[in-house]
Design a protein around this motif. Structure first.
Motif, mmCIF file in Angstrom:
data_model
loop_
_atom_site.group_PDB
_atom_site.id
_atom_site.type_symbol
_atom_site.label_atom_id
_atom_site.label_comp_id
_atom_site.label_asym_id
_atom_site.label_seq_id
_atom_site.Cartn_x
_atom_site.Cartn_y
_atom_site.Cartn_z
ATOM 1 N N THR A 6 -6.966 -3.212 0.193
ATOM 2 C CA THR A 6 -8.056 -2.430 1.133
ATOM 3 C C THR A 6 -9.626 -3.346 1.012
ATOM 4 O O THR A 6 -9.441 -3.467 2.548
ATOM 5 C CB THR A 6 -8.356 -0.640 0.199
ATOM 6 O OG1 THR A 6 -7.805 -0.263 -0.122
ATOM 7 C CG2 THR A 6 -9.167 -0.299 0.963
ATOM 8 N N LEU B 104 -5.026 0.176 7.562
ATOM 9 C CA LEU B 104 -4.844 -1.284 7.163
ATOM 10 C C LEU B 104 -5.439 -1.556 8.747
ATOM 11 O O LEU B 104 -3.653 -1.958 9.679
ATOM 12 C CB LEU B 104 -4.288 -1.752 6.654
ATOM 13 C CG LEU B 104 -3.897 -1.582 4.916
ATOM 14 C CD1 LEU B 104 -2.615 -2.154 4.048
ATOM 15 C CD2 LEU B 104 -4.831 -2.332 4.400
ATOM 16 N N VAL C 89 -9.191 3.400 2.486
ATOM 17 C CA VAL C 89 -8.319 4.484 1.494
ATOM 18 C C VAL C 89 -8.908 5.740 1.164
ATOM 19 O O VAL C 89 -10.029 5.869 0.658
ATOM 20 C CB VAL C 89 -7.061 3.496 -0.317
ATOM 21 C CG1 VAL C 89 -8.938 3.592 -0.401
ATOM 22 C CG2 VAL C 89 -6.505 4.192 -0.309
ATOM 23 N N MET D 79 0.946 -1.045 -0.015
ATOM 24 C CA MET D 79 -0.062 0.055 0.116
ATOM 25 C C MET D 79 1.034 1.503 -0.121
ATOM 26 O O MET D 79 0.755 2.080 -0.864
ATOM 27 C CB MET D 79 -0.642 -0.420 0.923
ATOM 28 C CG MET D 79 -1.893 1.182 1.650
ATOM 29 S SD MET D 79 -3.524 0.960 0.646
ATOM 30 C CE MET D 79 -4.214 -0.008 0.996
ATOM 31 N N HIS E 157 -7.173 -1.597 -4.383
ATOM 32 C CA HIS E 157 -8.856 -1.033 -4.092
ATOM 33 C C HIS E 157 -8.627 -2.739 -3.010
ATOM 34 O O HIS E 157 -9.587 -2.061 -2.596
ATOM 35 C CB HIS E 157 -9.158 -0.824 -4.819
ATOM 36 C CG HIS E 157 -11.258 -1.332 -5.288
ATOM 37 N ND1 HIS E 157 -11.684 -0.498 -4.434
ATOM 38 C CD2 HIS E 157 -11.524 -1.932 -5.528
ATOM 39 C CE1 HIS E 157 -13.056 -0.831 -3.713
ATOM 40 N NE2 HIS E 157 -12.709 -1.571 -4.597
ATOM 41 N N ALA F 228 -4.500 5.843 3.806
ATOM 42 C CA ALA F 228 -4.733 4.286 4.267
ATOM 43 C C ALA F 228 -4.763 4.118 5.229
ATOM 44 O O ALA F 228 -3.742 4.387 6.689
ATOM 45 C CB ALA F 228 -4.533 3.139 3.289
#
Length: 217
Positions: free
Chosen positions: A187, A209, A194, A114, A184, A207
């Protein structure tokens, strides 16, 4: 609907596009070196070949972590790995300055993927130079990533933003937007989030996570 095979093909197209310039420079340099007799010019050719070889190696290492499975690492990657890659990529343009603010010693593979992809989007937007700020930290069971590209005339293709949020139709995906679409999908798979904001003089991408055992609603 974009299949995994379709996405892999588009990412390969992007990789080939980005590698064409440094590899082409290597080929041209070798041709010049074969015909050049002047010692000073031969030395210059060798210097250009070395530069192109370094750029090629850095790009391949970037693609390995940003697109691939990052073989050779465990579940976590030392933060110095993406730091060194972004330092090498930004140093190729003297108009770009990298600010690194990652407090963690290691990052999960999804977080590294990411971070590198969002950083690449930020770097691409600095068409007239500027500052690329990269930050990441773990907080409340999740990794938060923030990328800020600041400079004159920030360029950001709106289709990349649509791919990043999952709003770009599958039939409109291309090698240019494939990395954003991959982010995408990542995510969604990681139950994260995001977002981005594009202004005239700055592009901000963020973002979140969650850890493997967590979830963000």
């Amino acid at each position: 609907m974009t299949t995994q095979l379709d996405l892999a093909a588009l990412l390969c197209s992007r990789l080939c596009h980005d590698m064409l310039s440094p590899v082409g420079a290597l080929n041209n340099g070798l041709e010049l070196l074969a015909d050049e007799k002047d010692p000073a010019m031969r030395q210059r050719c060798i210097e250009l070949l070395e530069q192109s070889a370094r750029v090629s190696a850095h790009k391949l290492k970037f693609f390995r972590l940003a697109y691939g499975a990052a073989g050779g690492f465990g579940e976590h990657v030392p933060a110095e790995e993406p730091h060194e890659l972004l330092t090498a990529l930004t140093s190729a343009d003297e108009r770009v300055t990298l600010e690194w603010a990652v407090s963690e010693a290691t990052l999960s593979k999804p977080a590294v993927k990411m971070l590198l992809n969002l950083a690449a989007m930020g770097l691409d937007s600095l068409v007239r130079g500027g500052t690329l700020s990269v930050g990441a930290e773990r907080n409340d069971g999740a990794t938060e990533i923030a990328i800020r590209a600041a400079g004159p005339r920030i360029a950001f293709d709106k289709t990349i933003g649509l791919a990043l949020t999952g709003d770009l139709p599958a039939e409109e995906l291309s090698g240019r937007t494939a990395p954003a679409h991959m982010i995408h999908l990542l995510t969604e798979a990681e139950n994260g989030g995001v977002q981005y904001h594009h202004g005239d003089d700055a592009l901000v991408l963020g973002a979140v996570l969650p850890d493997a055992d967590g979830m963000i609603g």
